[in-house]
Motif scaffolding. Sequence first.
Motif, PDB file in Angstrom:
ATOM      1  N   SER A   1       0.819  -1.211   0.000  1.00  0.00           N
ATOM      2  CA  SER A   1       0.000   0.000   0.000  1.00  0.00           C
ATOM      3  C   SER A   1       0.854   1.263   0.000  1.00  0.00           C
ATOM      4  O   SER A   1       0.546   2.232  -0.685  1.00  0.00           O
ATOM      5  CB  SER A   1      -0.940  -0.001   1.209  1.00  0.00           C
ATOM      6  N   PHE A   2       1.934   1.263   0.754  1.00  0.00           N
ATOM      7  CA  PHE A   2       2.771   2.461   0.845  1.00  0.00           C
ATOM      8  C   PHE A   2       3.573   2.710  -0.431  1.00  0.00           C
ATOM      9  O   PHE A   2       3.947   3.847  -0.703  1.00  0.00           O
ATOM     10  CB  PHE A   2       3.703   2.366   2.048  1.00  0.00           C
ATOM     11  N   LYS A   3       3.839   1.664  -1.203  1.00  0.00           N
ATOM     12  CA  LYS A   3       4.611   1.872  -2.430  1.00  0.00           C
ATOM     13  C   LYS A   3       3.737   1.791  -3.683  1.00  0.00           C
ATOM     14  O   LYS A   3       4.259   1.590  -4.785  1.00  0.00           O
ATOM     15  CB  LYS A   3       5.755   0.856  -2.505  1.00  0.00           C
ATOM     16  N   VAL A   4       2.434   1.977  -3.541  1.00  0.00           N
ATOM     17  CA  VAL A   4       1.548   1.912  -4.702  1.00  0.00           C
ATOM     18  C   VAL A   4       1.922   2.989  -5.716  1.00  0.00           C
ATOM     19  O   VAL A   4       2.210   4.130  -5.371  1.00  0.00           O
ATOM     20  CB  VAL A   4       0.077   2.070  -4.267  1.00  0.00           C
ATOM     21  N   LEU A   5       1.940   2.620  -6.979  1.00  0.00           N
ATOM     22  CA  LEU A   5       2.288   3.564  -8.044  1.00  0.00           C
ATOM     23  C   LEU A   5       1.585   3.240  -9.345  1.00  0.00           C
ATOM     24  O   LEU A   5       0.902   4.091  -9.916  1.00  0.00           O
ATOM     25  CB  LEU A   5       3.814   3.574  -8.263  1.00  0.00           C
ATOM     26  N   ASP A   6       1.757   2.001  -9.820  1.00  0.00           N
ATOM     27  CA  ASP A   6       1.346   1.664 -11.182  1.00  0.00           C
ATOM     28  C   ASP A   6      -0.152   1.866 -11.423  1.00  0.00           C
ATOM     29  O   ASP A   6      -0.556   2.467 -12.428  1.00  0.00           O
ATOM     30  CB  ASP A   6       1.753   0.237 -11.520  1.00  0.00           C
ATOM     31  N   LEU A   7      -0.985   1.395 -10.504  1.00  0.00           N
ATOM     32  CA  LEU A   7      -2.425   1.509 -10.700  1.00  0.00           C
ATOM     33  C   LEU A   7      -2.871   2.960 -10.732  1.00  0.00           C
ATOM     34  O   LEU A   7      -3.688   3.360 -11.568  1.00  0.00           O
ATOM     35  CB  LEU A   7      -3.165   0.753  -9.595  1.00  0.00           C
ATOM     36  N   ILE A   8      -2.313   3.779  -9.856  1.00  0.00           N
ATOM     37  CA  ILE A   8      -2.691   5.190  -9.801  1.00  0.00           C
ATOM     38  C   ILE A   8      -2.228   5.921 -11.058  1.00  0.00           C
ATOM     39  O   ILE A   8      -2.955   6.753 -11.606  1.00  0.00           O
ATOM     40  CB  ILE A   8      -2.119   5.839  -8.531  1.00  0.00           C
ATOM     41  N   VAL A   9      -1.020   5.608 -11.537  1.00  0.00           N
ATOM     42  CA  VAL A   9      -0.518   6.271 -12.753  1.00  0.00           C
ATOM     43  C   VAL A   9      -1.432   5.982 -13.930  1.00  0.00           C
ATOM     44  O   VAL A   9      -1.748   6.882 -14.725  1.00  0.00           O
ATOM     45  CB  VAL A   9       0.927   5.811 -13.038  1.00  0.00           C
ATOM     46  N   VAL A  10      -1.885   4.748 -14.062  1.00  0.00           N
ATOM     47  CA  VAL A  10      -2.716   4.387 -15.216  1.00  0.00           C
ATOM     48  C   VAL A  10      -4.142   4.909 -15.060  1.00  0.00           C
ATOM     49  O   VAL A  10      -4.741   5.398 -16.016  1.00  0.00           O
ATOM     50  CB  VAL A  10      -2.720   2.862 -15.410  1.00  0.00           C
ATOM     51  N   MET A  11      -4.692   4.855 -13.840  1.00  0.00           N
ATOM     52  CA  MET A  11      -6.092   5.240 -13.662  1.00  0.00           C
ATOM     53  C   MET A  11      -6.284   6.749 -13.615  1.00  0.00           C
ATOM     54  O   MET A  11      -7.195   7.289 -14.256  1.00  0.00           O
ATOM     55  CB  MET A  11      -6.658   4.618 -12.373  1.00  0.00           C
ATOM     56  N   THR A  12      -5.458   7.449 -12.835  1.00  0.00           N
ATOM     57  CA  THR A  12      -5.716   8.879 -12.607  1.00  0.00           C
ATOM     58  C   THR A  12      -4.505   9.766 -12.835  1.00  0.00           C
ATOM     59  O   THR A  12      -4.657  10.981 -12.908  1.00  0.00           O
ATOM     60  CB  THR A  12      -6.196   9.093 -11.154  1.00  0.00           C
ATOM     61  N   ASP A  13      -3.301   9.183 -12.875  1.00  0.00           N
ATOM     62  CA  ASP A  13      -2.059   9.940 -12.999  1.00  0.00           C
ATOM     63  C   ASP A  13      -1.942  11.005 -11.903  1.00  0.00           C
ATOM     64  O   ASP A  13      -1.447  12.110 -12.124  1.00  0.00           O
ATOM     65  CB  ASP A  13      -1.946  10.582 -14.383  1.00  0.00           C
ATOM     66  N   GLY A  14      -2.440  10.657 -10.712  1.00  0.00           N
ATOM     67  CA  GLY A  14      -2.342  11.572  -9.584  1.00  0.00           C
ATOM     68  C   GLY A  14      -3.464  12.573  -9.474  1.00  0.00           C
ATOM     69  O   GLY A  14      -3.540  13.307  -8.486  1.00  0.00           O
ATOM     70  N   GLY A  15      -4.336  12.626 -10.432  1.00  0.00           N
ATOM     71  CA  GLY A  15      -5.419  13.596 -10.442  1.00  0.00           C
ATOM     72  C   GLY A  15      -6.735  12.999  -9.988  1.00  0.00           C
ATOM     73  O   GLY A  15      -6.781  11.858  -9.536  1.00  0.00           O
ATOM     74  N   PRO A  16      -7.812  13.765 -10.133  1.00  0.00           N
ATOM     75  CA  PRO A  16      -7.865  15.178 -10.567  1.00  0.00           C
ATOM     76  C   PRO A  16      -7.135  16.098  -9.563  1.00  0.00           C
ATOM     77  O   PRO A  16      -7.236  15.898  -8.361  1.00  0.00           O
ATOM     78  CB  PRO A  16      -9.358  15.489 -10.583  1.00  0.00           C
TER      79      PRO A  16
END
Length: 308
Positions: free
Chosen positions: A242-257
């Motif tokens: 959970s603390f190192k999550v990256l790939d799913l967020i980059v593809v789904m939202t890219d840190g946004g909105p």
Amino acid sequence: MAHVLTKPAPTAPPAPPRRSRRRRDILVGWSFILPNFVGFALFTLVPMLAAFALAFLEWDSYSTPEWVGLDNFARLFGDENFHVALRNTLFYAAGHIPLTLVAALGLAMALNRKLRGVPFFRTAAFFPYITSLVAVAVVWNMLFNPTAGPINQVLEAIGVSDPPRWVASTDWAMPAVIITSVWRDMGYYMVLYLAGLQTIPKEYYEAARVDGANAWQRFWSITVPSLRPTTFFVVVMLTIQSFKVLDLIVVMTDGGPGRSTLVLAQLVYREGITEGQFGYSSAIALVLFVLVLTVTVVQFRINERRSA
């Protein structure tokens, strides 16, 4: 009386000295360890040590590294992006860990039965974990579409007049990511719980039934205590993940909105790879490492006290 000539019995060859046997065993052991250790050292250990050193330097990969001491950390704790990313990471972990834990245990208990089709359902539950993450993110983004997505259509059909905008909303984007990650990960941890459930002797449950314990009492008095080692392992693994999550967020939202789903691992990538500030990026990575290490050590201490 003639003497019978007897052939002397063959003697065993002298045993090699203990020191040479020990040296041989050490060489055999290193022959097994060395290939994996070389890969670990080149691609994990050396980069990790280099990142620790870079945290105290200023370097953009073009100029000569310059020693700045704790300046990167002073800048880090005054950086609003870091504060937002830290809050989002903690929020994601607080949602992802317990929900995945409960979903995985529930699936394992439901599929730990001798019923027709159970192998198929176990495979179906595990399949999302080995599915391409990009495909998972794209499909769930379609499901979460605020206007044409099936999820909002179902919510409107049951009477929700103003359903969430999910990944298009700063308030609902992170819950959407958490839901997707729970769906993807629960099958893997279900397998771990299945292995734990199958080690519990059936005699425990039979004795509890004879004593009049209902299903809920059997669950809390037998299943939960017997699964404590498995639960501890699952919690530790989920915490690190959970603390190192990256790939799913980059593809789904890219840190946004906006910055609503910006997490620490993504901030490390942005500052290092995108902005070229490798020293500052390494400082963030070092803080993330210390945070994960601290939480993991606390979990081990709590588990030791409970086991004592």
